[in-house]
Design a protein around this motif. Structure first.
Motif, short mmCIF file in Angstrom:
data_model
loop_
_atom_site.label_atom_id
_atom_site.label_comp_id
_atom_site.label_asym_id
_atom_site.label_seq_id
_atom_site.Cartn_x
_atom_site.Cartn_y
_atom_site.Cartn_z
N PHE A 185 0.84 -1.20 0.00
CA PHE A 185 0.00 0.00 0.00
C PHE A 185 0.87 1.26 0.00
CE2 PHE A 185 -3.35 -2.91 0.94
CZ PHE A 185 -4.51 -2.30 0.52
N ASP A 186 2.09 1.14 0.54
CA ASP A 186 3.01 2.28 0.54
C ASP A 186 3.36 2.72 -0.88
OD1 ASP A 186 3.21 2.42 3.33
OD2 ASP A 186 4.84 0.95 3.37
N GLU A 187 3.34 1.78 -1.82
CA GLU A 187 3.73 2.05 -3.20
C GLU A 187 2.55 2.43 -4.10
OE1 GLU A 187 5.56 -1.60 -4.39
OE2 GLU A 187 6.81 -1.63 -2.59
N LEU A 188 1.33 2.21 -3.63
CA LEU A 188 0.16 2.49 -4.46
C LEU A 188 -0.09 3.99 -4.56
CD1 LEU A 188 -2.37 -0.23 -3.29
CD2 LEU A 188 -0.92 -0.25 -5.31
N LYS A 189 -0.43 4.42 -5.75
CA LYS A 189 -0.78 5.82 -5.95
C LYS A 189 -2.22 5.94 -6.44
CE LYS A 189 0.73 10.05 -8.16
NZ LYS A 189 1.12 10.97 -7.14
N ASN A 190 -2.52 5.24 -7.53
CA ASN A 190 -3.86 5.28 -8.10
C ASN A 190 -4.57 3.96 -7.85
OD1 ASN A 190 -3.65 7.92 -9.39
ND2 ASN A 190 -2.13 6.92 -10.68
N VAL A 191 -5.81 4.05 -7.38
CA VAL A 191 -6.62 2.88 -7.09
C VAL A 191 -8.01 3.06 -7.69
CG1 VAL A 191 -5.38 2.23 -4.99
CG2 VAL A 191 -7.32 3.79 -4.84
N ILE A 192 -8.75 1.98 -7.69
CA ILE A 192 -10.13 1.99 -8.17
C ILE A 192 -11.00 1.50 -7.02
CG2 ILE A 192 -11.75 1.05 -9.85
CD1 ILE A 192 -9.12 0.45 -11.56
N VAL A 222 -1.06 6.77 3.78
CA VAL A 222 -1.28 5.39 4.22
C VAL A 222 -0.57 5.19 5.55
CG1 VAL A 222 -0.76 2.97 3.72
CG2 VAL A 222 -1.42 4.49 1.86
N ARG A 223 -1.25 4.52 6.47
CA ARG A 223 -0.60 4.08 7.70
C ARG A 223 -1.25 2.78 8.13
NH1 ARG A 223 -4.05 8.31 9.62
NH2 ARG A 223 -4.99 7.80 11.61
N TYR A 224 -0.62 2.10 9.06
CA TYR A 224 -1.05 0.76 9.43
C TYR A 224 -1.48 0.72 10.89
CZ TYR A 224 1.27 -0.20 5.07
OH TYR A 224 1.63 -0.18 3.75
N PHE A 225 -2.55 -0.06 11.16
CA PHE A 225 -3.02 -0.24 12.52
C PHE A 225 -3.51 -1.69 12.65
CE2 PHE A 225 -6.45 -0.14 15.71
CZ PHE A 225 -5.71 0.30 16.80
N LYS A 226 -2.81 -2.45 13.46
CA LYS A 226 -3.08 -3.87 13.64
C LYS A 226 -3.08 -4.55 12.28
CE LYS A 226 -5.35 -3.26 18.05
NZ LYS A 226 -6.51 -3.48 18.85
N ASN A 227 -4.19 -5.22 11.91
CA ASN A 227 -4.22 -5.92 10.63
C ASN A 227 -4.90 -5.10 9.53
OD1 ASN A 227 -6.80 -6.10 11.73
ND2 ASN A 227 -7.22 -8.08 10.82
N LEU A 228 -5.10 -3.81 9.78
CA LEU A 228 -5.78 -2.94 8.82
C LEU A 228 -4.84 -1.87 8.29
CD1 LEU A 228 -9.14 -2.42 10.75
CD2 LEU A 228 -8.71 -4.00 8.87
N VAL A 229 -5.24 -1.30 7.15
CA VAL A 229 -4.52 -0.19 6.55
C VAL A 229 -5.45 1.01 6.59
CG1 VAL A 229 -3.34 0.64 4.48
CG2 VAL A 229 -3.37 -1.81 4.99
N ILE A 230 -4.96 2.12 7.13
CA ILE A 230 -5.76 3.34 7.17
C ILE A 230 -5.33 4.19 5.97
CG2 ILE A 230 -6.37 5.42 8.46
CD1 ILE A 230 -5.78 3.75 11.02
N VAL A 231 -6.32 4.52 5.13
CA VAL A 231 -6.05 5.20 3.87
C VAL A 231 -6.78 6.54 3.83
CG1 VAL A 231 -6.35 5.07 1.36
CG2 VAL A 231 -5.72 3.02 2.65
N LYS A 232 -6.07 7.54 3.35
CA LYS A 232 -6.67 8.86 3.06
C LYS A 232 -6.55 9.07 1.57
CE LYS A 232 -7.92 13.23 3.53
NZ LYS A 232 -8.26 13.50 2.14
N PHE A 233 -7.68 9.32 0.91
CA PHE A 233 -7.70 9.59 -0.51
C PHE A 233 -7.61 11.09 -0.76
CE2 PHE A 233 -10.36 5.70 -0.09
CZ PHE A 233 -9.54 4.83 -0.77
N LYS A 234 -6.94 11.46 -1.81
CA LYS A 234 -6.83 12.86 -2.20
C LYS A 234 -8.21 13.38 -2.61
CE LYS A 234 -4.07 15.92 -5.04
NZ LYS A 234 -3.00 16.02 -6.01
N ASP A 235 -8.54 14.58 -2.19
CA ASP A 235 -9.79 15.27 -2.53
C ASP A 235 -11.03 14.67 -1.88
OD1 ASP A 235 -8.36 17.09 -4.13
OD2 ASP A 235 -8.53 15.78 -5.88
N ILE A 236 -10.87 13.76 -0.94
CA ILE A 236 -11.99 13.28 -0.13
C ILE A 236 -11.64 13.65 1.30
CG2 ILE A 236 -13.32 11.28 0.65
CD1 ILE A 236 -12.74 9.92 -2.00
#
Length: 170
Positions: free
Chosen positions: A32-39, A54-68
């Motif tokens: 996820f550290d390397e991902l830039k564009n997703v669908i 992107v940051r990690y918490f336990k077994n989950l990935v916390i993601v912030k999308f641009k413009d949201i």
């Protein structure tokens, strides 16, 4: 063959600034550290998004999308798949396949007899196991080992297997 590969599922919102918690469905969550564009895919609707943080918490990935930037904007994506384009996937070695390509594959024995359809892939540690759904509600478990799996044809969506004695007995 799917054009997209699922790398995670958005399970819930996180905070009020538009972040989400993602359950990773990839073998390497740190990618996820390397991902830039997703669908973002929900049913048959697609939304292109750019990863901002992107940051990690336990077994989950916390993601912030641009413009949201708010919980209201991101809430509609809870339960959606987070995907990437196939060409952005991790390169595979000879004899390796994406699970998305295996699920739904038609399974035949060496004599051409149709055994069923791959319903799921279970990762056991030693080797994967293909769960095959057959007629009349029967299910078979096929170990993903050379002795059993003879050929996987992604283009034709077919798998040829050698039925090891006792493998199909219930």
């Amino acid at each position: 063959m799917n054009k997209e590969l699922r790398v995670g599922v958005i399970v819930r919102t996180h905070g009020i600034r538009g972040e989400v918690k993602v359950f990773p469905t990839t073998d390497s969550p740190d990618r996820f550290d390397e991902l830039k564009n997703v669908i973002i895919r929900r049913e048959n609707r697609f939304h292109a998004a750019e990863m901002e943080k992107v940051r990690y918490f336990k077994n989950l990935v916390i993601v912030k999308f641009k413009d949201i930037d708010s919980i209201d904007e991101v809430e509609k994506y809870v339960g959606a798949d987070l995907c990437i384009k196939r060409e952005d996937g991790v390169p595979l070695s000879e004899g390796e396949y994406y699970i998305a390509d295996i699920i739904g594959m038609e399974v035949y024995d060496e004599d051409g007899i149709h055994l069923g359809t791959v319903k799921d892939v279970m990762e056991t540690g030693a080797n994967d196991v293909y769960l095959v759904s057959a007629e009349k509600g029967k299910e078979y478990m096929l170990p993903a080992v050379k002795e059993c799996i003879r050929n996987i044809d992604i283009e034709n969506n077919e798998m040829k297997v050698h039925v090891i004695p006792g493998l199909l007995d219930l």
